[in-house]
Design a protein around this motif. Structure first.
Motif, PDB file in Angstrom:
ATOM      1  N   HIS A 154       0.818  -1.212   0.000  1.00  0.00           N
ATOM      2  CA  HIS A 154       0.000   0.000   0.000  1.00  0.00           C
ATOM      3  C   HIS A 154       0.854   1.267   0.000  1.00  0.00           C
ATOM      4  O   HIS A 154       0.426   2.306   0.487  1.00  0.00           O
ATOM      5  CB  HIS A 154      -0.930   0.008   1.224  1.00  0.00           C
ATOM      6  N   GLY A 155       2.091   1.181  -0.531  1.00  0.00           N
ATOM      7  CA  GLY A 155       2.929   2.368  -0.598  1.00  0.00           C
ATOM      8  C   GLY A 155       4.406   2.035  -0.523  1.00  0.00           C
ATOM      9  O   GLY A 155       4.824   0.923  -0.836  1.00  0.00           O
ATOM     10  N   THR A 184       6.985   7.753   4.768  1.00  0.00           N
ATOM     11  CA  THR A 184       6.098   6.722   4.215  1.00  0.00           C
ATOM     12  C   THR A 184       5.022   7.380   3.378  1.00  0.00           C
ATOM     13  O   THR A 184       4.295   8.243   3.862  1.00  0.00           O
ATOM     14  CB  THR A 184       5.435   5.893   5.334  1.00  0.00           C
ATOM     15  N   ARG A 185       4.961   6.989   2.116  1.00  0.00           N
ATOM     16  CA  ARG A 185       3.891   7.453   1.232  1.00  0.00           C
ATOM     17  C   ARG A 185       2.924   6.304   1.012  1.00  0.00           C
ATOM     18  O   ARG A 185       3.296   5.228   0.570  1.00  0.00           O
ATOM     19  CB  ARG A 185       4.452   7.896  -0.116  1.00  0.00           C
ATOM     20  N   TYR A 186       1.653   6.545   1.357  1.00  0.00           N
ATOM     21  CA  TYR A 186       0.643   5.502   1.234  1.00  0.00           C
ATOM     22  C   TYR A 186      -0.132   5.654  -0.077  1.00  0.00           C
ATOM     23  O   TYR A 186      -0.439   6.770  -0.508  1.00  0.00           O
ATOM     24  CB  TYR A 186      -0.334   5.561   2.409  1.00  0.00           C
ATOM     25  N   ASP A 187      -0.425   4.518  -0.695  1.00  0.00           N
ATOM     26  CA  ASP A 187      -1.242   4.481  -1.900  1.00  0.00           C
ATOM     27  C   ASP A 187      -2.657   4.042  -1.540  1.00  0.00           C
ATOM     28  O   ASP A 187      -2.892   3.455  -0.481  1.00  0.00           O
ATOM     29  CB  ASP A 187      -0.655   3.505  -2.931  1.00  0.00           C
ATOM     30  N   SER A 194      -5.882   6.993  -0.701  1.00  0.00           N
ATOM     31  CA  SER A 194      -4.548   6.980  -0.088  1.00  0.00           C
ATOM     32  C   SER A 194      -4.537   7.762   1.231  1.00  0.00           C
ATOM     33  O   SER A 194      -3.839   7.382   2.183  1.00  0.00           O
ATOM     34  CB  SER A 194      -3.527   7.570  -1.053  1.00  0.00           C
ATOM     35  N   ASN A 239      -1.339  11.994   2.356  1.00  0.00           N
ATOM     36  CA  ASN A 239      -1.078  10.554   2.403  1.00  0.00           C
ATOM     37  C   ASN A 239       0.369  10.224   2.754  1.00  0.00           C
ATOM     38  O   ASN A 239       0.849   9.120   2.477  1.00  0.00           O
ATOM     39  CB  ASN A 239      -1.427   9.918   1.050  1.00  0.00           C
TER      40      ASN A 239
END
Length: 276
Positions: A154-155, A184-187, A194, A239
């Motif tokens: 998820h990222g 942390t970059r979330y998708d 996100s 996000n």
């Protein structure tokens, strides 16, 4: 002939007209139909707290509105139903549903499809450098211990670990024992945006930490947690979540200075994130 109603020809002259037996039943159906959207929305927020997310809460709400409309249409297909409904109670139920929905959504915020998010982020080491790590910890008194990039389902998360340089006797004194930064970059997922994923992970990170304290003025939300000789800052913007951990030692700075440095670095790291 409609067997559920009594026609005027069936009533003897001078007798009062009997009440329509369908009136309470029809009113209840319409009231339930009006309450379905707000109840569904409340349940959706219990299942998935956080802001009103277009990929989940909006879909639940649209489904509930469609169900309510179907209930009313089924009743309206029967004759005389509009006259058999207690309109006052239906209006009250509709107003209550709207007020509850607006209040809940307004208190939590909304994630629209066009809400800006980050599609890429710098590595944690680059983000720390850009945030101005040198003034807080001069490069000649630290060494890079570890850096990594961890792709997730998820990222992506990157991490950067610095440790004091102790291999040169008589060298510069390090202010900290160690410092770790992460970005942390979330998708998004099929049923969550996100930002919704980041909000959920951010809340999970807070659970179990010793005495987390909310911080104002850093990103969309942030908190600090002190542990022994260390301090940890968590901060989120859209996000993206950044963390800054600082470990102290007897010859370094105090707890207040360590927290101030961690807060400043976390705020600058988030400030460097580009949203589109």
């Amino acid at each position: 002939m409609d067997t559920d109603t009594v026609s005027a020809s069936d009533v003897e002259p001078g007798e009062p007209s009997p009440p329509d037996a369908r009136r309470p039943r029809a009113t209840i159906v319409f009231i339930v139909a009006m309450l379905v959207p707000s109840v569904a929305l409340l349940v959706a927020f219990v299942v998935r707290p956080g802001p009103f997310d277009f990929r989940f809460h909006a879909m639940v709400l649209l489904f509930a509105v469609a169900l309510a409309a179907l209930l009313m249409l089924l009743r309206l297909r029967q004759r005389r139903i509009p006259r058999a409904v207690n309109r006052t109670w239906v209006v009250v139920a509709a107003l209550w549903s709207v007020i509850v929905g607006v209040a809940v959504v307004g208190s939590r915020g909304v994630v629209w499809p066009w809400t800006p998010t980050a599609t890429r982020t710098d590595s944690a080491c680059s983000a720390l450098d850009a945030a101005g790590l040198d003034p807080y910890w001069p490069a000649n008194s630290r060494r890079l211990l570890h850096q990594e990039s961890d792709p997730m389902s998820h990222g992506v998360r990157t991490r950067c670990d610095w440790f004091r340089r102790d291999d040169e006797p008589g060298g510069p004194v390090a202010p900290f024992l160690g410092l770790t930064g992460s970005v942390t970059r979330y998708d998004g997922e099929a049923t969550r945006s996100s930002i919704a994923v980041a909000v959920d992970r951010f809340a999970s990170d807070r659970i179990g930490l010793p005495e987390p304290r909310t911080l104002r003025g850093i990103g969309d939300e942030a908190f600090v947690s002190a542990f022994g000789t260390g301090v940890r800052i968590f901060a989120r913007r859209a996000n993206v979540v950044v963390t800054v951990d600082i470990l102290r030692y007897d010859g370094g700075v105090g707890a207040g200075q360590a927290e101030e440095a961690a807060r400043a670095l976390a705020a600058a790291m988030l400030g460097g994130v580009s949203l589109h």
